[in-house]
Design a protein around this motif. Structure first.
Motif, short mmCIF file in Angstrom:
data_model
loop_
_atom_site.label_atom_id
_atom_site.label_comp_id
_atom_site.label_asym_id
_atom_site.label_seq_id
_atom_site.Cartn_x
_atom_site.Cartn_y
_atom_site.Cartn_z
N HIS A 162 0.83 -1.20 0.00
CA HIS A 162 0.00 0.00 0.00
C HIS A 162 0.87 1.25 0.00
O HIS A 162 0.57 2.24 -0.67
CB HIS A 162 -0.88 0.03 1.26
N ALA A 163 1.94 1.22 0.78
CA ALA A 163 2.80 2.38 0.94
C ALA A 163 3.81 2.47 -0.19
O ALA A 163 4.15 1.47 -0.83
CB ALA A 163 3.52 2.31 2.29
N ASP A 203 5.14 -1.12 4.50
CA ASP A 203 3.83 -1.19 5.15
C ASP A 203 4.01 -1.53 6.63
O ASP A 203 4.94 -2.24 7.02
CB ASP A 203 2.97 -2.29 4.49
N SER A 235 1.67 5.46 11.17
CA SER A 235 0.45 5.65 10.40
C SER A 235 -0.47 6.67 11.05
O SER A 235 -0.31 6.99 12.24
CB SER A 235 -0.30 4.33 10.23
N TRP A 248 -3.38 5.00 7.29
CA TRP A 248 -2.53 5.35 6.14
C TRP A 248 -1.14 5.76 6.62
O TRP A 248 -0.99 6.35 7.69
CB TRP A 248 -3.16 6.50 5.36
N ASP A 265 1.09 6.76 0.20
CA ASP A 265 0.16 5.65 0.44
C ASP A 265 -0.92 5.68 -0.64
O ASP A 265 -1.69 6.65 -0.72
CB ASP A 265 -0.47 5.76 1.83
#
Length: 303
Positions: A168-169, A174, A178, A184, A190
């Motif tokens: 995701h990042a 990941d 966050s 996120w 992200d």
């Protein structure tokens, strides 16, 4: 999805397991709430179709079944204590992720069929018609951002047979620092940010139009359908530009709340152009010039 959201919310508080830096039930909770809003919005939009309802029914059913299948697999992995996304640790985990990828493609294609139906539909209120059409297209683009996440990162490419492929990042691993609630990445890019923002155009743009319609009795200018249409197009353009900016920012590995000068400049341009367009959208039509009266004929005098 509503029932699963409740179960997942309880799981967040009673299950102390942590996965990728967050409570293990966080993912099914966020996904079920998001899919709940997404499905309700699509169902309402399908009700606006004057024609093609049977095709729309089938497309909506495909979206619902694919979404439910995705959530079954995510919940299965939560119960097992394993990652659902990007996980290739074992043949079973890899199979789960591959099936999830297939369900996402099917869901996206079903949503594409609905978007095409909405583009062709003759909805009486033009402002509502374009709010529905454009929001469905932006939501498709937002969903497509998910396909960027399955690309292996440079760190994963450097390892033979990495157990995790995709992230995701961007620019950071990941599971690092966050943001609260969303999860996120706060120290890098992200892709979930533009993914979330784009998909929920499906609710936000029609909601804006409903607010404009509710304010119309108090503000005469908003009672003009042409004004509402212009504001809808302006809002859609601003939303699309912001979605593109968020995607660009994430792909550069830049945290949402740590923009550089280029990001600030792009954001300022979007705000300035949107405000200017909204101002012109609220202007009424120019009044027609009053006809100049012709001089009255002089009475005839006999010589």
């Amino acid at each position: 999805m509503g029932a699963l959201a409740l179960v997942s919310a309880v799981g967040i508080f009673v299950d102390d397991r942590i996965l990728v830096g967050v409570p293990i039930w966080t993912k099914p909770f966020k996904f079920s709430v998001s899919l709940l809003a997404y499905a309700l919005s699509l169902a309402w939009m399908l009700s606006l179709l004057p024609r093609g309802r049977r095709v729309g029914w089938w497309a909506g059913t495909v979206v619902a079944v694919a979404g439910a299948g995705e959530m079954v697999l995510i919940t299965l992995q939560v119960i097992r204590g394993k990652r659902s996304h990007f996980n290739q640790t074992t043949p079973f985990d890899n199979t789960v992720f591959q099936v999830m990828g297939a369900t996402v493609v099917v869901l996206w294609l079903g949503a594409l069929v609905i978007a095409v139906l909405l583009l062709r539909a003759k909805i009486l209120d033009r402002a509502m018609a374009w709010a529905v059409r454009l929001s469905s297209l932006i939501a498709l683009a937002g969903a497509a951002v998910g396909f960027l996440m399955v690309r292996p990162t440079p760190e994963q490419l450097a390892v033979d047979e990495s157990p995790i492929v995709g992230a995701h990042a961007v620019g950071v691993p990941d599971g690092g620092p966050s943001m609260p609630l969303t999860g996120w990445a706060s120290n890098g890019g992200d892709l979930r940010i533009p993914h979330f923002f784009g998909m929920h155009a499906l609710q936000l743009l029609p909601l804006l139009l409903l607010v404009l319609a509710a304010l119309a009795p108090r503000f005469a200018r908003l009672a003009d359908e042409r004004v509402r249409l212009r504001l809808t197009l302006t809002a859609s353009a601003a939303y699309t530009a912001t979605f593109a900016l968020l995607t660009w920012q994430a792909l550069r590995g830049q945290a949402l709340f740590a923009p550089d000068g280029a990001t600030w400049a792009a954001a300022g341009t979007i705000v300035l152009l949107s405000a200017t367009a909204a101002t012109f959208s609220l202007r009424g039509p120019s009044p027609s010039p009053s006809p100049t009266p012709s001089p009255a004929p002089s009475p005839h005098r006999p010589s």
